[in-house]
Design a protein around this motif. Structure first.
Motif, PDB file in Angstrom:
ATOM      1  N   PRO A 183      26.064   5.740   1.604  1.00 53.96           N
ATOM      2  CA  PRO A 183      26.536   4.265   0.716  1.00 53.96           C
ATOM      3  C   PRO A 183      26.356   3.208   1.525  1.00 53.96           C
ATOM      4  O   PRO A 183      26.278   3.248   2.855  1.00 53.96           O
ATOM      5  N   GLY A 184      26.070   2.261   0.995  1.00 54.36           N
ATOM      6  CA  GLY A 184      25.523   1.012   1.625  1.00 54.36           C
ATOM      7  C   GLY A 184      24.193   0.744   2.271  1.00 54.36           C
ATOM      8  O   GLY A 184      23.756  -0.133   2.930  1.00 54.36           O
ATOM      9  N   CYS A 185      23.074   1.849   2.167  1.00 54.98           N
ATOM     10  CA  CYS A 185      22.146   1.640   2.638  1.00 54.98           C
ATOM     11  C   CYS A 185      20.868   0.952   1.643  1.00 54.98           C
ATOM     12  O   CYS A 185      19.945   0.732   2.170  1.00 54.98           O
ATOM     13  N   GLY A 186      21.555   0.436   0.526  1.00 56.17           N
ATOM     14  CA  GLY A 186      20.559  -0.157  -0.332  1.00 56.17           C
ATOM     15  C   GLY A 186      19.913   0.438  -1.624  1.00 56.17           C
ATOM     16  O   GLY A 186      18.795   0.041  -2.221  1.00 56.17           O
ATOM     17  N   LYS A 187      20.483   1.403  -1.811  1.00 53.68           N
ATOM     18  CA  LYS A 187      19.900   2.055  -3.225  1.00 53.68           C
ATOM     19  C   LYS A 187      20.034   1.241  -4.573  1.00 53.68           C
ATOM     20  O   LYS A 187      18.957   1.169  -5.031  1.00 53.68           O
ATOM     21  N   THR A 188      21.093   0.666  -4.808  1.00 52.92           N
ATOM     22  CA  THR A 188      21.376  -0.151  -5.883  1.00 52.92           C
ATOM     23  C   THR A 188      20.657  -1.525  -5.759  1.00 52.92           C
ATOM     24  O   THR A 188      19.883  -1.909  -6.812  1.00 52.92           O
ATOM     25  N   THR A 189      20.618  -2.027  -4.621  1.00 48.53           N
ATOM     26  CA  THR A 189      20.032  -3.293  -4.553  1.00 48.53           C
ATOM     27  C   THR A 189      18.412  -3.166  -4.477  1.00 48.53           C
ATOM     28  O   THR A 189      17.545  -3.938  -5.084  1.00 48.53           O
ATOM     29  N   THR A 190      17.926  -1.958  -4.033  1.00 50.57           N
ATOM     30  CA  THR A 190      16.537  -1.607  -4.071  1.00 50.57           C
ATOM     31  C   THR A 190      15.967  -1.379  -5.676  1.00 50.57           C
ATOM     32  O   THR A 190      15.208  -1.980  -6.205  1.00 50.57           O
ATOM     33  N   ALA A 191      16.816  -0.664  -6.462  1.00 47.41           N
ATOM     34  CA  ALA A 191      16.735  -0.683  -7.756  1.00 47.41           C
ATOM     35  C   ALA A 191      16.717  -1.864  -8.624  1.00 47.41           C
ATOM     36  O   ALA A 191      15.671  -2.136  -9.451  1.00 47.41           O
ATOM     37  N   PHE A 216      19.677   2.709 -14.003  1.00 50.57           N
ATOM     38  CA  PHE A 216      20.265   3.069 -12.448  1.00 50.57           C
ATOM     39  C   PHE A 216      21.399   3.865 -12.810  1.00 50.57           C
ATOM     40  O   PHE A 216      22.511   3.367 -13.406  1.00 50.57           O
ATOM     41  N   VAL A 217      21.178   5.043 -12.404  1.00 52.18           N
ATOM     42  CA  VAL A 217      22.578   5.874 -12.641  1.00 52.18           C
ATOM     43  C   VAL A 217      23.202   6.482 -11.023  1.00 52.18           C
ATOM     44  O   VAL A 217      22.609   6.888 -10.333  1.00 52.18           O
ATOM     45  N   GLY A 218      24.158   5.544 -10.871  1.00 52.99           N
ATOM     46  CA  GLY A 218      24.831   5.837  -9.466  1.00 52.99           C
ATOM     47  C   GLY A 218      25.766   7.021  -9.535  1.00 52.99           C
ATOM     48  O   GLY A 218      26.612   7.307 -10.542  1.00 52.99           O
ATOM     49  N   ASP A 249       0.726  -1.374   0.080  1.00 57.88           N
ATOM     50  CA  ASP A 249      -0.031  -0.032   0.038  1.00 57.88           C
ATOM     51  C   ASP A 249       0.935   1.360   0.108  1.00 57.88           C
ATOM     52  O   ASP A 249       0.196   2.220  -0.031  1.00 57.88           O
ATOM     53  N   ALA A 250       2.321   1.134   0.081  1.00 60.14           N
ATOM     54  CA  ALA A 250       3.059   2.273  -0.208  1.00 60.14           C
ATOM     55  C   ALA A 250       3.396   2.727  -1.558  1.00 60.14           C
ATOM     56  O   ALA A 250       2.810   2.031  -2.480  1.00 60.14           O
ATOM     57  N   ALA A 251       3.950   3.989  -1.520  1.00 56.52           N
ATOM     58  CA  ALA A 251       3.984   4.497  -3.235  1.00 56.52           C
ATOM     59  C   ALA A 251       4.676   3.711  -4.226  1.00 56.52           C
ATOM     60  O   ALA A 251       4.202   3.344  -5.089  1.00 56.52           O
ATOM     61  N   ILE A 252       5.913   3.220  -3.873  1.00 57.22           N
ATOM     62  CA  ILE A 252       6.447   2.134  -4.746  1.00 57.22           C
ATOM     63  C   ILE A 252       5.972   0.919  -4.782  1.00 57.22           C
ATOM     64  O   ILE A 252       6.010   0.133  -6.033  1.00 57.22           O
ATOM     65  N   GLY A 253       5.649   0.307  -3.679  1.00 54.86           N
ATOM     66  CA  GLY A 253       4.858  -0.945  -3.709  1.00 54.86           C
ATOM     67  C   GLY A 253       3.500  -0.967  -4.765  1.00 54.86           C
ATOM     68  O   GLY A 253       3.386  -1.927  -5.453  1.00 54.86           O
ATOM     69  N   ARG A 254       2.934   0.148  -4.509  1.00 54.76           N
ATOM     70  CA  ARG A 254       1.566   0.393  -5.569  1.00 54.76           C
ATOM     71  C   ARG A 254       2.158   0.372  -7.174  1.00 54.76           C
ATOM     72  O   ARG A 254       1.575  -0.375  -8.211  1.00 54.76           O
ATOM     73  N   MET A 255       3.260   0.972  -7.328  1.00 57.59           N
ATOM     74  CA  MET A 255       4.074   1.229  -8.678  1.00 57.59           C
ATOM     75  C   MET A 255       4.259  -0.429  -9.152  1.00 57.59           C
ATOM     76  O   MET A 255       3.979  -0.729 -10.358  1.00 57.59           O
ATOM     77  N   VAL A 256       4.901  -0.956  -8.253  1.00 57.88           N
ATOM     78  CA  VAL A 256       5.343  -2.386  -8.632  1.00 57.88           C
ATOM     79  C   VAL A 256       4.208  -3.285  -8.854  1.00 57.88           C
ATOM     80  O   VAL A 256       3.938  -4.152  -9.875  1.00 57.88           O
ATOM     81  N   ASP A 257       2.975  -3.139  -7.973  1.00 58.33           N
ATOM     82  CA  ASP A 257       1.808  -4.041  -8.315  1.00 58.33           C
ATOM     83  C   ASP A 257       1.252  -3.624  -9.716  1.00 58.33           C
ATOM     84  O   ASP A 257       0.632  -4.641 -10.234  1.00 58.33           O
ATOM     85  N   GLN A 266       2.908  -2.717 -12.110  1.00 55.56           N
ATOM     86  CA  GLN A 266       3.974  -2.724 -13.217  1.00 55.56           C
ATOM     87  C   GLN A 266       4.180  -1.469 -13.879  1.00 55.56           C
ATOM     88  O   GLN A 266       4.630  -1.282 -15.208  1.00 55.56           O
ATOM     89  N   ARG A 267       3.971  -0.136 -13.223  1.00 54.56           N
ATOM     90  CA  ARG A 267       4.087   0.899 -13.871  1.00 54.56           C
ATOM     91  C   ARG A 267       5.211   1.700 -13.011  1.00 54.56           C
ATOM     92  O   ARG A 267       4.541   2.725 -11.965  1.00 54.56           O
ATOM     93  N   LEU A 268       6.445   1.549 -13.112  1.00 54.27           N
ATOM     94  CA  LEU A 268       7.480   2.441 -12.336  1.00 54.27           C
ATOM     95  C   LEU A 268       7.746   3.874 -13.094  1.00 54.27           C
ATOM     96  O   LEU A 268       7.571   4.063 -14.285  1.00 54.27           O
ATOM     97  N   VAL A 269       7.963   4.771 -12.445  1.00 57.07           N
ATOM     98  CA  VAL A 269       8.158   6.139 -12.707  1.00 57.07           C
ATOM     99  C   VAL A 269       9.528   6.209 -12.593  1.00 57.07           C
ATOM    100  O   VAL A 269      10.288   5.821 -11.654  1.00 57.07           O
ATOM    101  N   SER A 270      10.167   7.602 -12.942  1.00 60.47           N
ATOM    102  CA  SER A 270      11.458   8.139 -12.748  1.00 60.47           C
ATOM    103  C   SER A 270      11.602   8.357 -11.168  1.00 60.47           C
ATOM    104  O   SER A 270      10.461   8.976 -10.579  1.00 60.47           O
ATOM    105  N   MET A 271      12.465   7.770 -10.471  1.00 59.65           N
ATOM    106  CA  MET A 271      12.735   8.344  -9.128  1.00 59.65           C
ATOM    107  C   MET A 271      14.122   8.506  -8.605  1.00 59.65           C
ATOM    108  O   MET A 271      15.285   7.959  -9.546  1.00 59.65           O
TER     109      MET A 271
END
Length: 122
Positions: free
Chosen positions: A60-68, A112-114, A39-47, A49-54
């Motif tokens: 460092p190390g908090c999970g940005k790349t893994t999340t993407a 994904f642009v790091g 029911d969260a913002a990104i969770g709804r996008m995943v549900d 299948q319509r992701l937007v730019s974010m």
């Protein structure tokens, strides 16, 4: 898509510990429910299948790349990571070209642009 085990690493123990502990699904991601829950913002996008730019921001190390990477997997998108520290315009063009070819056969791409703040205008 499962990873093929290496002949030299049958139990996966030669991979770095951080890699072995990294979540393999969005459901395994810890402390991100405010973003990734159904029911969260990104969770709804995943549900849908319509992701937007974010922009994923954090230390460092908090999970940005893994999340993407997990978002791309959940949305059935090819994942195209790019580090502006080590990349140039030719690398960007290559990502765009590959994305265009994938789109022609009905598959999307997540780029994904790091380290985007280091991107040089030149």
């Amino acid at each position: 898509m499962s990873e093929t085990p290496s002949l030299f690493d049958l139990d996966g123990t030669s991979r770095p510990l951080a890699d072995r502990l990294r979540p393999r699904t969005l459901q395994e991601a810890l402390a991100q429910d405010h973003l990734l829950a159904v029911d969260a913002a990104i969770g709804r996008m995943v549900d849908t299948q319509r992701l937007v730019s974010m922009v994923l921001w954090g230390p460092p190390g908090c999970g940005k790349t893994t999340t993407a990477r997990l978002l791309a997997k959940e949305a059935n998108l090819a994942f195209a990571p790019l580090s502006t520290t080590f990349s140039c315009v030719a690398d960007l063009r290559n990502v765009f070209s590959n994305a265009k070819r994938r789109r022609e056969v009905g598959r999307g791409t997540m780029m994904f642009v790091g380290e985007i703040h280091r991107f040089n205008r030149v």
